[in-house]
Design a protein around this motif. Structure first.
Motif, short mmCIF file in Angstrom:
data_model
loop_
_atom_site.label_atom_id
_atom_site.label_comp_id
_atom_site.label_asym_id
_atom_site.label_seq_id
_atom_site.Cartn_x
_atom_site.Cartn_y
_atom_site.Cartn_z
N ASN A 127 -2.09 12.80 -6.13
CA ASN A 127 -1.05 13.26 -5.12
C ASN A 127 0.20 13.95 -6.93
O ASN A 127 1.62 14.37 -5.84
N ASN A 128 -0.41 14.14 -7.80
CA ASN A 128 0.80 15.00 -8.86
C ASN A 128 2.29 13.96 -8.72
O ASN A 128 3.63 14.17 -8.77
N LYS A 129 2.92 12.96 -8.54
CA LYS A 129 3.25 11.44 -8.09
C LYS A 129 3.76 10.62 -10.15
O LYS A 129 3.96 10.17 -10.28
N GLU A 130 3.49 11.34 -10.84
CA GLU A 130 3.36 11.01 -12.54
C GLU A 130 4.83 11.27 -12.78
O GLU A 130 5.62 10.05 -13.49
N GLU A 131 6.08 11.57 -11.86
CA GLU A 131 7.28 11.93 -11.97
C GLU A 131 7.56 11.34 -11.93
O GLU A 131 8.35 9.84 -12.32
N GLU A 132 7.26 10.95 -10.53
CA GLU A 132 8.13 9.51 -9.88
C GLU A 132 7.60 8.27 -10.53
O GLU A 132 8.46 7.69 -10.23
N LEU A 133 6.15 8.03 -10.44
CA LEU A 133 6.08 7.06 -11.24
C LEU A 133 7.05 6.76 -12.08
O LEU A 133 7.57 5.44 -12.15
N ALA A 135 9.89 7.94 -12.96
CA ALA A 135 11.58 7.13 -12.61
C ALA A 135 11.76 5.73 -11.20
O ALA A 135 12.29 4.70 -11.79
N LYS A 136 11.11 5.56 -10.63
CA LYS A 136 10.69 3.75 -10.21
C LYS A 136 10.80 3.21 -11.29
O LYS A 136 11.22 2.23 -11.49
N LEU A 137 9.38 3.22 -12.36
CA LEU A 137 9.09 2.07 -13.53
C LEU A 137 10.25 1.57 -14.33
O LEU A 137 10.15 0.96 -15.06
N LYS A 138 11.61 2.95 -14.17
CA LYS A 138 13.06 3.03 -15.01
C LYS A 138 13.02 1.39 -14.33
O LYS A 138 13.68 1.35 -15.39
N ASN A 139 13.57 1.24 -13.13
CA ASN A 139 14.32 -0.19 -12.71
C ASN A 139 13.63 -0.92 -12.28
O ASN A 139 14.11 -1.86 -11.41
N PHE A 140 12.52 -0.68 -11.91
CA PHE A 140 11.40 -2.06 -10.99
C PHE A 140 10.34 -2.94 -11.41
O PHE A 140 10.33 -2.81 -12.88
N ALA A 141 10.57 -3.98 -11.80
CA ALA A 141 9.69 -4.83 -11.69
C ALA A 141 9.76 -5.97 -10.64
O ALA A 141 9.79 -6.16 -9.94
N ASN A 229 4.96 7.43 -21.50
CA ASN A 229 6.79 8.12 -21.46
C ASN A 229 7.32 7.00 -20.07
O ASN A 229 8.47 6.87 -19.51
N ALA A 230 6.83 6.27 -19.28
CA ALA A 230 7.20 5.79 -17.92
C ALA A 230 7.94 4.19 -18.27
O ALA A 230 8.17 3.85 -17.38
N ILE A 231 7.36 3.43 -19.48
CA ILE A 231 7.78 2.37 -19.28
C ILE A 231 9.24 2.72 -20.81
O ILE A 231 9.16 3.13 -21.04
N ILE A 613 5.26 -0.76 -6.01
CA ILE A 613 5.34 0.77 -6.46
C ILE A 613 4.86 2.08 -5.71
O ILE A 613 5.60 2.52 -5.60
N THR A 614 3.64 1.10 -4.98
CA THR A 614 3.23 2.27 -3.70
C THR A 614 3.97 2.82 -2.36
O THR A 614 4.19 3.41 -1.68
N ASN A 615 5.02 1.39 -1.98
CA ASN A 615 6.39 1.43 -1.07
C ASN A 615 6.99 1.73 -1.54
O ASN A 615 7.57 2.90 -0.62
N GLU A 616 7.25 2.41 -2.36
CA GLU A 616 7.92 3.40 -3.16
C GLU A 616 7.66 4.96 -3.15
O GLU A 616 7.78 6.19 -2.51
N LEU A 617 6.99 5.03 -3.97
CA LEU A 617 6.66 6.27 -3.97
C LEU A 617 5.29 7.36 -2.73
O LEU A 617 5.26 8.02 -2.75
N PHE A 618 4.81 6.60 -1.38
CA PHE A 618 3.73 6.70 -0.77
C PHE A 618 3.98 6.70 0.89
O PHE A 618 3.45 6.67 1.43
N ASN A 619 5.59 5.73 0.75
CA ASN A 619 5.90 5.35 1.75
C ASN A 619 7.03 6.16 2.64
O ASN A 619 7.79 6.06 2.13
N ASN A 620 6.12 6.59 3.84
CA ASN A 620 7.61 8.30 3.65
C ASN A 620 7.98 7.41 5.04
O ASN A 620 8.66 8.61 5.54
N ARG A 621 7.82 6.14 5.66
CA ARG A 621 8.85 5.67 6.56
C ARG A 621 10.20 5.59 5.35
O ARG A 621 10.36 4.59 5.19
N HIS A 622 11.49 5.55 6.59
CA HIS A 622 12.74 5.80 6.43
C HIS A 622 12.30 4.19 6.11
O HIS A 622 13.65 3.64 5.68
#
Length: 859
Positions: A127-133, A135-141, A229-231, A613-622
């Motif tokens: 899904n070409n989500k490398e950049e979103e991943l 960004a997510k991993l910069k503050n997710f834990a 470069n994600a971590i 992670i997937t909740n953020e990247l692939f969940n389109n429901r607001h």
């Protein structure tokens, strides 16, 4: 059934089911008194139980019939001796079953399937989500917090045997298996003395050293290799927390001395792990320029752990600096040979630092008021009339404290120790780093004052406002406190001094939400829905105040305490609920069942990472739920709460739990250092009773009230209002609602009402027993109706088979325990002075071990 479920089920049948039957025969050679005869007689008792319950016999009738028909034993004492031998035998059967499940984990579970990091990698790339991943991993834990909550009956020695036995079973090494089973036969399960908090800490440190250290390293290495470069090195995506030695809520045995001792053990343990890692690495990195750096590091580690009094000022950054020097040498002088070894080591140091796991301090809110009132009686710190001031006046005093406690003496040891504990946090941070101890959790928190009392105590203990490197964490638990939590936080956020404190903590506010006490207070549906709504409202309030809220979930093992399919709850959260981190407690059997091997720990940590992670990247429901859906769940929760409250308010409720369950024997099992209830009166009070004995009592009754009661009534009520089709749509659409009912099914599948059916005609308890049983049947009827399934848990075939086999193993234990409870009731009700009463009590307590362990959680 999908392909993965089908394959997993077949593996389970072959690697657990069949092997259990094969290796179970080895028990005839165990070093027990007349063990062969015991095994044969136990199989006869098993049949008697199954037949007896079909004939609606009581446990006393089943046991008496067994002795009269199958044995020559006539004297009560020799009959009871045989029952104790059965308990010993079954306990070890459960250990064998646990070890077989652990050994076959990789074959039963798809280590690269849905929910794993390998699966995440393919999703991200497709899904070409490398950049979103990134960004997510910069503050997710994900933060796993190990607690010593007493739902684990295995002593450390038995846990070690399970671990070794699992390894032998993986290779089908019959000689070793036989040897470990013989060791098991001679190893006591019963603890004659309660463990100290330090003992509990050392038991969990074993998991840190042998499980989490390796599993976390594997996960971090995978992510850094696949997404270099994600971590952010300064933001580990996995962190560990630790409660033994820091959690003093209602535990008089945890002191400031204990806290310092445990922190030192954690520091020593991670340095030892690094020392062993360096020794392993040295076998490969024998190159010029690298060898001397490793040798110096090895010496530094050695001095810190093996030479008394030689604790040096080594720190995380110093270790990383040396490892990065090695990395550069390998890249520029040795073609990157064995670079992965150093990268893996660097990943671990980034995660574990010199603290291994962050030691949380937790105390009950009323204690802080007691301490402040004691301080106010000493001149010069607080007004002498502090106790009579209003909340608003107290808050104003606390946030403006500019004096530091001198070496005052306090008569109350609780007051003195609370002050010493706050001062000890600075000592821990000096040696273990800030992450070593930087959270203070307030249980039974119900007001902004409760939070600012702790803030004021830190100031009195010498901490400066602009250098208070500790997060103050309110814990909201009861239904009322969860409802009021947003208003409490709004008041805190609007306080300029507290807002300045949060600004110094990166504008992060951690809030803990307790499932266990919420369920005890409000029942299954209301607790889960109350926490969901609290998260939604707290997210909104925090966002409005430009604060990032981090939710810390106090989850236990069983569904009724927030466990079950935990990762599915996190995967189901909408974007209206803060998802910056996943933080949860891991306690009791959950430690050994979900994180008992490196493979299972890796798999279950990956499931949590994947969910967040997937909740953020692939969940389109607001939002997770639309207004109409929320209204449905609100109605369900309210009807369920009303039904549960009516049961809890029944005049026979506490007597029922006390007299027909093993509740009052929990404190005698010596499985945890904490008392079974918080300080209070001698009479059983649900408010003072801890959630674990409460849930565990229902579990051993095989009624599991806390996992479903009220659900059937609420579904029926909405059905009668013509809303059943809307509920079916919600079930098929909402992962949150579906997971709620899935976990409900698990609790119900571990219920067995024939065990206590004799109570259906009992003079005192027939009404309450029938209320519970009717609700069980109603809930089962409606869950099957709404899900369209023919059998509960049919979409989790491996779990279903595991539960069925475990429940069959412990059926004789359940029968023995209820047999003893029935005899004690007869003795007490008729005021009989029986010399056998003490033996019956021991039977109840000893039966608890196998029953709880077989469930691998308390429900």
């Amino acid at each position: 059934m999908d392909h993965q479920s089908s394959t997993g089920l077949q593996h389970f049948k072959n690697l657990v089911g069949i092997k259990f039957q094969l290796y179970n025969s080895l028990f005839t050679s165990l070093p027990f008194h007349r063990i062969e005869k015991t095994g044969i007689l136990l199989s006869l008792l098993q049949n008697n139980c199954e037949e007896g319950y079909r004939k609606k016999q009581s446990p006393v009738e089943i046991i008496d019939e067994f002795f009269n028909k199958q044995t020559i034993y006539k004297q009560p004492q020799e009959r009871l001796d045989l029952l104790f031998r059965f308990i010993q035998y079954i306990e070890r059967q459960v250990v064998l079953f646990d070890a077989l499940e652990d050994a076959s984990f990789k074959e039963i579970n798809d280590m690269g399937g849905v929910g794993t990091l390998k699966h995440l990698e393919s999703e991200v790339l497709q899904n070409n989500k490398e950049e979103e991943l990134s960004a997510k991993l910069k503050n997710f834990a994900v933060r796993l917090v190990l607690t010593a909550h007493p739902t684990q009956f295995y002593p450390g020695s038995v846990l070690g045997i399970i671990n070794d036995l699992s390894k032998a079973l993986m290779t089908n090494n019959a000689a070793q298996i036989n040897m470990y089973l013989q060791q098991l036969g001679k190893t006591p399960f019963f603890k004659k003395q309660k463990p100290t908090p330090y003992d509990e800490a050392l038991n969990l440190v074993w998991y840190l050293e042998n499980i989490f250290y390796a599993a976390t390293g594997r996960i971090m290495s995978f992510i850094t290799s696949q997404f270099p470069n994600a971590i952010d090195p300064n933001h580990p995506i996995i962190t560990m927390g630790f409660w033994p030695g820091g959690d003093r809520d209602g535990n008089p045995f945890v002191t400031a001395v204990t806290t310092l001792k445990v922190a030192d053990a954690l520091r020593g343990s991670i340095i030892k792990s690094y020392y062993l890692e360096i020794r392993r690495i040295k076998r490969r990195l024998t190159f010029v320029g690298v060898d001397t750096i490793l040798a110096d590091l090895e010496t530094e580690m050695y001095n810190n752990i093996f030479i008394p009094g030689q604790r040096t000022a080594i720190n995380k950054m110093q270790i990383l600096s040396e490892l990065h020097k090695i990395k550069e040498i390998l890249i520029y002088k040795h073609n990157g040979l064995f670079l992965y070894l150093i990268d893996n080591f660097i990943n671990k140091v980034n995660v574990f630092g010199l603290h291994f796991a962050s030691l949380d301090v937790r105390q009950e809110s009323s204690v802080h008021n007691t301490v402040l009132e004691a301080i106010a009686k000493k001149s010069g710190y607080l007004p002498t009339d502090y106790a009579t001031r209003s909340d608003e006046e107290k808050i104003n005093m606390l946030i403006n404290i500019d004096v530091c406690l001198k070496d005052e003496n306090f008569d109350d040891p609780l007051v003195a120790d609370t002050i010493a504990t706050i001062k000890s946090i600075r000592i821990i941070q000096d040696f273990n780093g800030e992450a070593g101890c930087n959270r203070y959790i307030i249980s039974q928190c119900s007001s902004a004052l409760n939070v600012l009392e702790v803030y004021g105590l830190f100031l009195l203990c010498g901490w400066k406002k602009d250098a208070l490197s500790v997060d103050i964490v309110p814990l909201f638990e009861t239904v009322e406190d969860l409802r009021n939590a947003p208003d409490v936080m709004k008041l805190l956020y609007s306080n300029s001094v507290y807002a300045a404190h949060l600004a110094g903590r990166k504008k992060n506010q951690t809030i803990m939400l307790g499932f266990s006490d919420g369920t005890k207070d409000g029942g299954y549906l209301m607790a889960n829905w109350g926490i969901y709504k609290a998260k939604e409202n707290l997210s909104s309030v925090s966002k409005a105040n430009k604060i990032e809220v981090l939710f810390f979930d106090g989850r236990g093992g069983p569904p009724s305490r927030g466990g079950g399919k935990t990762h599915k709850f996190y995967a189901s959260m909408g974007k209206n609920i803060s998802n910056k981190e996943i933080q949860l407690t891991v306690q009791g059997q959950t430690v050994s069942s979900s994180f008992g091997t490196v493979e299972s720990a890796q798999f279950n940590i990956e499931q949590l990472l994947h969910a967040g992670i997937t909740n953020e990247l692939f969940n389109n429901r607001h939002v997770l739920l639309e207004d109409a859906e929320e209204n449905l769940l609100q109605q369900l929760a309210e009807v369920s709460f009303e039904k549960y409250s009516s049961l809890k308010n029944d005049p026979c409720f506490t007597d029922y739990l006390s007299q027909v369950s093993p509740l009052k024997f929990y404190s005698e099992t010596n499985i945890g250092s904490r008392p079974a209830k918080r300080p209070g009166g001698s009479k059983l009070s649900l408010k003072d009773l801890r959630a674990i004995p409460y849930v565990g009592a229902w579990s051993q009754l095989k009624q599991n009230v806390t996992g479903y009661f009220g659900v059937g009534t609420s579904l029926k009520e909405l059905d009668q209002q013509g809303k059943f089709e809307a509920l079916k749509v919600l079930y098929n659409k909402s992962l949150f609602f579906k997971t709620l009912l899935d976990n409900c099914e698990m609790s119900m599948k571990k219920s067995f009402f024939p065990l206590t059916e004799y109570l259906s005609t009992d003079a005192k308890y027939s009404e309450i027993w029938n209320i519970i049983y009717d609700e069980f049947n109603l809930t089962r009827e409606y869950i099957l109706k709404i899900s369209g399934k023919k059998e509960m848990m049919s979409d989790y075939p491996v779990d279903l088979l595991s539960i069925s086999m475990r429940e069959r193993i412990v059926l004789p234990l359940l029968t023995i325990q209820q047999f003893a409870i029935m005899n004690i009731r007869e003795i007490d009700d008729n005021l009989i002075n029986s010399p056998l009463k003490e033996t019956y009590e021991k039977l109840i307590m000893r039966s608890s071990f196998g029953i709880i362990n077989a469930g691998r959680n308390s429900a």
